[in-house]
Design an enzyme around this catalytic site. Sequence first.
Site, mmCIF file in Angstrom:
data_model
loop_
_atom_site.group_PDB
_atom_site.id
_atom_site.type_symbol
_atom_site.label_atom_id
_atom_site.label_comp_id
_atom_site.label_asym_id
_atom_site.label_seq_id
_atom_site.Cartn_x
_atom_site.Cartn_y
_atom_site.Cartn_z
ATOM 1 N N HIS B 81 -2.087 -11.175 -14.151
ATOM 2 C CA HIS B 81 -3.397 -11.006 -13.529
ATOM 3 C C HIS B 81 -3.237 -10.425 -12.125
ATOM 4 C CE1 HIS B 81 -7.423 -11.723 -12.035
ATOM 5 N NE2 HIS B 81 -6.921 -12.467 -11.060
ATOM 6 N N TRP B 145 3.303 -12.617 -9.165
ATOM 7 C CA TRP B 145 3.243 -11.204 -8.761
ATOM 8 C C TRP B 145 4.179 -10.965 -7.586
ATOM 9 C CZ3 TRP B 145 1.262 -7.952 -4.695
ATOM 10 C CH2 TRP B 145 0.914 -8.639 -3.529
ATOM 11 N N SER B 176 2.751 5.957 -6.400
ATOM 12 C CA SER B 176 1.948 5.782 -5.191
ATOM 13 C C SER B 176 2.475 6.623 -4.037
ATOM 14 C CB SER B 176 1.934 4.310 -4.783
ATOM 15 O OG SER B 176 1.316 3.535 -5.765
ATOM 16 N N HIS B 259 2.094 -7.272 3.014
ATOM 17 C CA HIS B 259 0.957 -7.357 3.915
ATOM 18 C C HIS B 259 0.264 -6.012 4.121
ATOM 19 C CE1 HIS B 259 -1.894 -9.759 5.813
ATOM 20 N NE2 HIS B 259 -2.026 -8.807 6.699
ATOM 21 N N GLU B 261 0.084 -3.888 2.017
ATOM 22 C CA GLU B 261 -0.605 -3.704 0.732
ATOM 23 C C GLU B 261 -2.028 -4.267 0.792
ATOM 24 O OE1 GLU B 261 0.163 -2.127 -2.005
ATOM 25 O OE2 GLU B 261 -1.450 -2.874 -3.286
ATOM 26 N N TYR B 263 -3.977 -4.157 3.252
ATOM 27 C CA TYR B 263 -4.810 -3.139 3.896
ATOM 28 C C TYR B 263 -4.935 -1.901 3.020
ATOM 29 C CZ TYR B 263 -4.382 -6.522 7.471
ATOM 30 O OH TYR B 263 -4.438 -7.712 8.117
ATOM 31 N N HIS B 308 3.715 -14.080 8.224
ATOM 32 C CA HIS B 308 2.729 -15.166 8.135
ATOM 33 C C HIS B 308 2.563 -15.644 6.690
ATOM 34 C CE1 HIS B 308 -0.766 -12.039 7.859
ATOM 35 N NE2 HIS B 308 -0.362 -12.358 6.682
ATOM 36 N N HIS B 309 3.172 -14.916 5.764
ATOM 37 C CA HIS B 309 3.200 -15.416 4.395
ATOM 38 C C HIS B 309 4.332 -16.412 4.198
ATOM 39 C CE1 HIS B 309 0.291 -12.430 2.821
ATOM 40 N NE2 HIS B 309 0.755 -11.705 3.801
ATOM 41 N N ARG B 456 -1.819 -23.932 -6.020
ATOM 42 C CA ARG B 456 -1.947 -22.736 -6.848
ATOM 43 C C ARG B 456 -0.930 -22.784 -7.975
ATOM 44 N NH1 ARG B 456 -1.099 -17.546 -3.102
ATOM 45 N NH2 ARG B 456 -1.785 -16.469 -4.966
#
Lengths: 338, 805
Positions: B81, B145, B176, B259, B261, B263, B308-309, B456
Amino acid sequence: MNRLPTQPLGLCLRAALVVAAAVLASGCAFDGPMSTLVARSDLNRSILSVYRIITWATVIIGLLVFVILAVVLLRFRERPGLVAHQIHGHTALEIAWTIAPALVLLIIAIPTIQVIFRTQTAAAPQNALEVRVRGWQWWWEFRYPSLDVVTANEAHVPVGQPIVFVMEGPDVIHSFWVPQLGGKRDVVPGRLNRITLTPEHPGEYWGQCAEFCGASHANMQLRVVVDEPAAFDRWVAAQKAPAPEPSGDGAAGKEIYARSACVGCHTIRGVSAGVLGPDLTHFGSRTLFGAGLWPTTADNVAAWVKDPPALKPGAKMPNLHLSDADSKAVAAYLVGLK
Amino acid sequence: MATHEAALLRHEHAVHAPAATGVWSWITTVDHKRIGILYGVTALTFFAVGGIEALIIRLQLARPNSTVVSAETFNALFTMHGTTMVFLAIMPFGSAFFNYMLPLMIGARDVAFPRLNALSYWIFLLGGLFINASFLVGAPPDGGWFGYTSLTLRQYSPGPNIDFWLLGLQILGASSVMAGVNFIATILNMRAPGLTLMRMPVFVWMSLVVQFLIVLAFPPITIGLVFLMFDRFFGTHFYDVAAGGNVLLWQHLFWIFGHPEVYILILPAFGIVSEVLPTFARKPLFGAPVVIYSGILIGFFGFGVWAHHMFAAGMGPVADAAFSIGTMLIAIPTGVKIFNWLATLWGGSIRPTVAFHYAAGLVALFTVGGLSGIMHSSPPVDLQQTDTYFVVAHFHYVLIGGSLFGLLAGAYYWWPKITGRFLDERLGRVQFWLLVAGFNLTFFPQHYLGAIGMPRRIYTYGPGRGWEFWNLMSTVGAFGIGLSVLLFLVNAARSLRHGALAPADPWDGRTLEWRTSSPPPVHNFDAIPPVYGRDTFWREKHGDSRGRKPTPLPPRPDPHGIHMPAPSFWPLVTALGIVITAAGALTHLAVVVLGAVVVLVGGWAFALEHHRNPAHVDQVGNLGVDHRKLAMWTFLGSECFFFGTMIATYLAYKGHDKVGPHPHEILNIPLTTISTFDLLMSSLLMVLALHAVQRGDRRQARMWLFGTAFFGLIFLGFQAWEFTAFVHEGLTLQQNLFGSTFFVLTGFHGGHVALGVAMLLTLGILDLRGKLAVQDAPRVEVVGLYWHFVDVVWIVIFTVVYLIP
């Protein structure tokens, strides 16, 4: 053009009322056993002091934006005679709404930095009790080096004494989290992470692995039992005692245990010395087993011993194809290990 | 020569002939508008797949101890997903608009590299099918993911599940980056006369920022995936703790990409809203330069906040504090945008079309997601919120309330331009409010669920935690979202058959795309419209703030006539080769070889099929440089991040080996000095070759081109000899961290040299066949740029690996 509800504000208000009614009806309680908003340690009190400031700041800004948006949408709807003013910008205004958020962020940043350094750098106090936390797929091991005690999935700690949880990762990354006692900290292979906290209220606190760790990530739960000092001392003494000798069914169970593959992974002091599974020396003294999944009753344990992977997806403990009788005997033995 | 001219004549005819039809015309299309439609349809299809996965997830979580799916299936579902929605739905949905709209909005006839554009699409499509093919063989990716090591190493995930994922993501990344390079060259170099950078529509600006983010952020994750692939397939030790590796390396590489990504996913939506709000408020965008600069700042800061992740990973208080402050700073330009949008509406005369509904919906709902983001910018708070449903709620407010609402605003806004028909406004409003209700019912309660401790990625939960009621509500809401998406599809299908016909400028638009017919002709504009300020089109229709109407400048006809690119099937062949290679990695080496051959053949044919087409000669654009040079510079910027990441990893792991041989015991500095000198000299020959081509001196050109290639081959010979010697002395890929990092770094560099040699030999052969004249000098220059870059990289590698003790 059409008569469908096109009043965003009206609809939002109605939706908000419905949600509010539902919240009241369901009794949106914030004090569940896993609630992050209940502070039962100095650490979580520090966290919530920042949490409160940020929540208010963001709620106020959010309401401000919503009110402005609602006013704009109602006031500047297309109607006869309304002319759009061709304004390209306003420097002073734009500087103002650049500086204003910066000031709000300052209000958030200052306590944030203070709490980071207060909770993370303070060296553990002299009287701190060290608990080594090992996250395994999918259970928790707790070692008390100063007390020479090993247990699994249910840690006991004394109230009012600083505790240093030191995380060691033997396999994949897990995250040790007991919400009411404080934030989570990852258990990372190859690193020693720590959390220092002082539990402030006796009780049984629920926790759960918070970093995805494979098939049974959801089944990797734990309890931290905060005892009065005297009760904690009694628990330590009981854990240090040798495994009790079984009788009746349990004696047969011990025999089966000792000649089965069980001994390759589990330790029962005086019987076996495996290191890959939980130490079972005082298995019966824990209220839950299977990493917080089931009450430690003879029936539950027998079902588990019979076919672990059927009950817990991916379980590393294999199905040893024990007969029903053998499973029951082993369960009786294990449950008797108080 | 004659055939080329004939081909050109055909193109001239094509311009005024009706567009070609049939499946083959779509397979070989290089028209940016058709590719845009292909992107859109594919994205919607994958969006439906990801949505069905989400609904199954919600069914499983509706009740405690539910058994709708097994734990393993659930883990695959949330992995796929996330992967699907990020890489196969939202990103390509944005690409659909980049493709269709950017050339129209800047007054260009197509993108800078139409066939490269087709290649990007086919790689994307086949890469997406490749990842999803894992379901057919019963091995869907199940590591999240984010694929954290060590869980995704072979030891803990032995099946091919993770292999599908890591190969698929590398394929999608290639697509990309190609598209990013293409769009950067297009936007910077193909603008209509007078369309200066600061006059560009904000959607074009946000797209430009996104392309830079893509080009610079994909290399770190590509390297991370390469390391993971080598660990899984070849037994290297990049993430192997026992050998001294660090599992957090993966998290850093993933989030340095991850991160930006975020944006990449949100800025296109911000751009769309910045077009839709002014159009329907009948006002210029308030403070357009500030909106543009804030977008640039968001992109720039986006690279500095990845950790920050990782607050829960235990980086220490200093890093936590630094990344916390950096994250909070991003809130400032983001807040500025919100206020500028509100000010745009203030004093306007708002026509509440469905497109406007979605744009205003973004302002409201993204604000919720932005504010909850500020909450977890504070590490103490984050330690309670991260990995709970609070974060799930947060990023769905950003990605649905932000990205999806913006993209749907764009869909309703541009649909008449793309199809020539309107979507039904009445059905659209029902769909909008259903989505608002369903979305908020699904995700607002998840804030609460997270706050009361629901983690989660759990496939089930027990009763007694207070999670039951709102999980059930959340599931109900999710089906509301599903129904709304169905209504959109119904609306789209009905519009295509029975929708009211749309004029060229149905919304009283402000930007160039509304100046041409709906749908636009193949060549977009009969004459490129000149631009003399922001909102030129609007001012021509309504006058400026004082009511003065400028006299429209006469459009300038193209001096050389209109040349549209010819269709090509080589992009599809090349893309097929790439996916065959990936499939080979999971099956048999022979398939890998087959795929590589197809890629080589496809690539060569691709590169040479339009050689000498006059349309490909004069490509100097707004920046005063050739498109190809601009693209090469951009690509080399991407390569800097590629090699930079690998070199940084080498340095980070230096001295962490548990066993020898160590660098000083084995590196042969004198020998490598000679090969380094050889490579440097080849750069000199490259300069001579370019000068000879520019002078038209064919004899010298041939000599220096083959000379450069020969020197490159010598370098590769040295490298082969060195590798063999090292293996004999006990240093292999699998020996230790030094072996892993050394061979992968120098091996990838060697691969680049080999590619350079191939390009040089191709040029040399062209010259032998008399097909390298003065006007082909830009081709040689582009290859030369690449060659010099590869040499410079070697100097860095030589210094870092060999010379620094």
